[in-house]
Design a protein around this motif. Structure first.
Motif, short mmCIF file in Angstrom:
data_model
loop_
_atom_site.label_atom_id
_atom_site.label_comp_id
_atom_site.label_asym_id
_atom_site.label_seq_id
_atom_site.Cartn_x
_atom_site.Cartn_y
_atom_site.Cartn_z
N ASN A 156 1.20 -9.93 -5.72
CA ASN A 156 -0.71 -10.78 -6.29
C ASN A 156 -1.85 -9.70 -7.24
OD1 ASN A 156 -0.71 -12.46 -3.84
ND2 ASN A 156 -1.88 -11.66 -2.35
N GLN A 157 -1.89 -9.04 -7.18
CA GLN A 157 -1.90 -7.76 -8.17
C GLN A 157 -1.71 -8.14 -9.87
OE1 GLN A 157 -1.62 -4.08 -6.67
NE2 GLN A 157 -4.16 -4.35 -6.01
N TYR A 158 -0.31 -8.35 -9.12
CA TYR A 158 0.85 -8.29 -10.16
C TYR A 158 0.26 -9.49 -11.22
CZ TYR A 158 4.81 -8.54 -13.52
OH TYR A 158 5.29 -8.18 -14.43
N ASN A 159 0.55 -10.99 -10.08
CA ASN A 159 0.52 -11.89 -10.72
C ASN A 159 -1.48 -12.34 -11.29
OD1 ASN A 159 1.80 -13.15 -9.94
ND2 ASN A 159 1.98 -13.90 -7.83
N VAL A 160 -2.14 -11.28 -10.66
CA VAL A 160 -4.04 -11.64 -11.68
C VAL A 160 -3.63 -10.98 -12.35
CG1 VAL A 160 -5.89 -10.67 -10.97
CG2 VAL A 160 -4.41 -11.76 -8.66
N TYR A 161 -3.51 -10.23 -12.79
CA TYR A 161 -2.96 -8.89 -13.64
C TYR A 161 -2.14 -9.52 -15.03
CZ TYR A 161 -1.50 -5.33 -17.15
OH TYR A 161 -1.18 -4.88 -18.12
N LYS A 162 -1.22 -11.07 -14.46
CA LYS A 162 -0.36 -11.40 -15.82
C LYS A 162 -1.37 -12.58 -16.03
CE LYS A 162 3.61 -13.65 -15.04
NZ LYS A 162 4.67 -13.97 -13.96
N ASN A 163 -1.81 -13.38 -15.19
CA ASN A 163 -3.18 -14.35 -15.06
C ASN A 163 -4.16 -13.48 -16.11
OD1 ASN A 163 -1.37 -16.36 -14.43
ND2 ASN A 163 -2.80 -15.99 -12.27
N ARG A 164 -4.52 -12.80 -16.06
CA ARG A 164 -5.64 -12.08 -17.24
C ARG A 164 -5.40 -12.14 -18.03
NH1 ARG A 164 -8.20 -7.24 -13.50
NH2 ARG A 164 -9.12 -8.74 -12.05
N ALA A 165 -3.63 -11.12 -18.57
CA ALA A 165 -3.25 -11.00 -19.44
C ALA A 165 -3.20 -12.63 -20.58
CB ALA A 165 -2.32 -10.79 -20.04
N LYS A 166 -2.59 -13.44 -19.95
CA LYS A 166 -2.89 -14.82 -20.07
C LYS A 166 -4.02 -15.38 -20.92
CE LYS A 166 1.17 -17.88 -18.38
NZ LYS A 166 1.32 -18.26 -17.38
N ASN A 167 -4.85 -15.57 -19.74
CA ASN A 167 -6.11 -16.10 -20.36
C ASN A 167 -6.48 -14.95 -21.33
OD1 ASN A 167 -6.36 -17.71 -18.22
ND2 ASN A 167 -7.88 -16.17 -16.47
N LYS A 168 -6.85 -13.91 -21.83
CA LYS A 168 -7.06 -13.45 -22.61
C LYS A 168 -6.14 -13.76 -23.91
CE LYS A 168 -8.27 -8.53 -22.10
NZ LYS A 168 -7.98 -7.48 -21.72
N GLN A 169 -5.13 -14.02 -24.21
CA GLN A 169 -4.37 -14.27 -25.18
C GLN A 169 -4.91 -15.83 -25.16
OE1 GLN A 169 0.04 -14.35 -24.15
NE2 GLN A 169 0.27 -12.84 -24.67
N THR A 170 -4.53 -16.45 -24.35
CA THR A 170 -5.20 -18.09 -24.75
C THR A 170 -6.64 -17.81 -25.49
OG1 THR A 170 -4.36 -18.72 -23.54
CG2 THR A 170 -5.42 -20.23 -24.03
N LYS A 171 -7.76 -16.80 -24.94
CA LYS A 171 -8.82 -17.21 -25.43
C LYS A 171 -9.01 -16.55 -27.13
CE LYS A 171 -12.10 -16.19 -21.48
NZ LYS A 171 -12.52 -15.43 -21.04
N LEU A 172 -8.26 -15.49 -27.36
CA LEU A 172 -7.69 -15.31 -28.33
C LEU A 172 -7.55 -16.08 -29.40
CD1 LEU A 172 -8.23 -12.27 -29.32
CD2 LEU A 172 -5.79 -11.89 -29.66
#
Ligand SMILES: [Zn+2]
Length: 307
Positions: free
Chosen positions: A287-303
């Motif tokens: 779960n923690q890994y997926n949360v972290y990965k999603n957050r990173a993905k969201n950041k990338q999209t925002k950027l």
């Protein structure tokens, strides 16, 4: 894992509390506290956890920048759970070395000499209080007096070789440098096996060759055995040190196809996989890994949106 050591002589002794003490030679040793209570248990019963705990300490030892006090705390806690390694009986050609004139050593990374006087050898493991042992040629006389608990312990374990029994006594100690080296070697080898298969396609041939050689050099004294006439003739394995027991269990776990040992993708701890494709040690890490990965993905999209 199909267990290979159905019948074994593997009981071991752990004390309730250990302490790090500096000897006259300046080296640090782990030894049982003066008022600690010994307990007898069978390490093979909890072998998986035992091996994973050992690898955890080994991974700390592998880190260059790791602070020694944390490793020392972990090794002390390990000993309070499982006892000391029994390096004294693991290193020589035989755990019954007290029945010989001298101690004979196969190649090992701690002692270069091929043979040592029994007295000098015992001094390596009794740097504080010595046992009352008199050695004359092949005869050894061990006089235990004074401490009732130690006498009772020696009587209970009297079927084991004398040196094994001596290593169960409170005065017995093991050097920090040696213990740390053993833990680190195990973790290094387990990591090599894991990476070899996990990164097989990414590794170049020279490096793979190096890894195969390093694993081939990972061997040890095999446990001895004897036959007992139970309901039927039965093969009984004799483990005369915890170290040898852990090394054998680790070797079985490393070669187990159905439940391989892996390094968790999130927390980097070793775990026993319930199926060959598992990459996380627990649902929590997944779960923690997926949360972290999603957050990173969201950041990338925002950027990307900003750009
Ligand atoms: Zn994990």
């Amino acid at each position: 894992m199909s267990f290979q050591f159905e019948h074994s002589n593997s009981t071991w002794v752990r004390y309730s509390e250990y302490e790090w003490k500096q000897a006259e030679d300046g080296k640090l040793y782990l030894t049982a506290c003066a008022d600690a209570q010994p307990t007898i248990y069978d390490p093979l019963k909890e072998y998986q956890q035992l091996v994973l705990d050992a690898l955890y300490i080994g991974r700390l030892g592998m880190r260059q920048e790791q602070d020694d006090t944390e490793i020392q705390d972990e090794i002390k806690a390990f000993a309070e759970k499982y006892g000391l390694f029994g390096l004294m009986t693991a290193l020589p050609t035989t755990p019954s070395f007290m029945d010989y004139e001298a101690v004979y050593l196969p190649k090992n990374r701690f002692i270069k000499k091929e043979t040592m006087s029994t007295e000098d050898y015992l001094n390596l493991f009794f740097p504080f209080d010595k046992l009352d042992v008199v050695k004359r040629s092949v005869e050894s006389l061990w006089n235990i007096e004074g401490d009732n608990m130690m006498m009772a312990l020696a009587m209970t374990m009297s079927d084991r070789p004398m040196a094994v029994n001596m290593s169960f006594q409170r005065q017995y100690a093991e050097s920090y440098e040696w213990m740390k080296q053993v833990f680190t070697d195990w973790a290094f080898n387990a990591t090599t096996v894991f990476l070899y298969y996990n990164d097989y396609d990414k590794l170049d041939d020279d490096y793979k060759q190096l890894m195969r050689q390093s694993i081939r050099a990972f061997d040890g004294n095999a446990p001895s055995y004897h036959i007992e006439l139970l309901e039927q003739p039965t093969l009984v394995w004799d483990f005369h040190s915890l170290l040898l027991g852990i090394q054998m269990m680790l070797s079985f776990m490393l070669t187990d196809k159905s439940n391989p040992m892996r390094v968790c993708k999130k927390c980097s701890k070793f775990f026993v996989a319930s199926r060959p494709s598992a990459v996380f040690c627990s649902p929590r890490c997944k779960n923690q890994y997926n949360v972290y990965k999603n957050r990173a993905k969201n950041k990338q999209t925002k950027l990307r949106n900003k750009i």
